[in-house]
Write a protein that holds these residues in place. Structure first.
Motif: not given
Ligand SMILES: [Zn+2]
Ligand SMILES: C[S@@+](CC[C@H](N)C(=O)[O-])C[C@H]1O[C@@H](n2cnc3c(N)ncnc32)[C@H](O)[C@@H]1O
Length: 244
Positions: A8, A10-11, A24, A27
């Motif tokens: 991911c 983002r995370c 994901c 998150c």
């Molecule tokens: Zn994520």
């Protein structure tokens, strides 16, 4: 089929394929797939300058291939010579994960991808990616992601070959992108691409910035792993680089 792990952006948790989407486990974000393109930008906002670049390439996507042929010739490199040089390197790239940074329409490189390799085309422009997707008749060895390559969702040491054709002239944060490419490249991985040494004529490709051969060398050798050799080859005002 997913041949390589994806994380991911983002995370950094692992993403799982669920039908057409990537989900994901960290998150909870779901990355959708439209027209064969996985969209990582639905949850990440683009900086204003990058949005301008994205709009520019979205608008010119349908005509981009003819624009790039004109640009290459304006840069004093015959088109046949340009595509032949790319083909020469790509035919050697067998059984590899090939990651094209700012792939645009994947023209002409898309035609030279060996059938036993996997091509991952990455770009922020959905319209450019749509052209790229249509170039690959059988998509079993190609994937397309709409993503800012500053945030590459690939594991460290996972790619065999990174490509960047003319995209260094457009990337805003080139240093970070080269750092990311080096992170995802395997120890014996290679980086192949080119830059325009002079800017194309007015009215053609506007977001281009000038990079000198010295700047390129400094960036590639300074941020790269030790022990890699940088080979450059100039054709007119186009400088090809191959870090291997
Ligand atoms: Zn994520
Ligand atoms: C000059 S075009 C090069 C396209 C193609 N590689 C070629 O050989 O002509 C640059 C491409 O980089 C993309 N791009 C610019 N910044 C980007 C970023 N941060 N992440 C992903 N793609 C980006 C643009 O949308 C555009 O398609």
């Amino acid at each position: 089929m997913q041949l390589f792990p994806v994380e991911c952006p983002r995370c950094r948790e692992k993403l799982r394929r669920n039908g057409e989407t990537l989900n994901c486990s960290g998150c909870g974000i779901i990355y959708p797939r439209n027209s064969g393109i996985t969209d990582f930008l639905t949850s990440l906002s683009l900086a204003t300058e990058l949005m301008g670049i994205c709009d520019y390439f979205d608008n010119f996507a349908v005509n981009y291939d003819s624009m790039i042929v004109t640009m290459v010739e304006e840069l004093k490199c015959p088109w046949w010579e340009y595509s032949e040089l790319i083909e020469r390197v790509m035919v050697e790239a067998r059984k590899k994960l090939i990651v094209d940074l700012g792939c645009g329409t994947s023209f002409p490189v898309g035609s030279f991808i060996p059938a036993d390799s996997h091509y991952l085309g990455l770009d922020i422009s959905f319209e450019m990616l749509k052209q790229s997707h249509s170039l690959f008749e059988d998509n079993s060895n190609a994937s397309f992601w709409r993503i800012d390559v500053e945030r590459l969702p690939l594991h460290d040491n996972s790619a065999d070959l990174c490509l960047a054709f003319f995209s260094f002239n457009v990337f805003i944060n080139l240093e970070e992108i080269i750092r990311q490419a080096n992170r995802v490249l395997k120890a014996d991985g290679e980086f192949f691409g080119n830059i325009a040494l002079t800017l194309p004529q007015e009215n053609s490709l506007q977001p281009f910035r000038r990079i000198s051969a010295q700047q390129l060398k400094k960036l590639l050798t300074g941020l790269g792993r030790r022990g890699r050799e940088l080979v450059t080859e100039r054709r007119g005002d186009i400088l090809f680089f191959h870090l291997k």
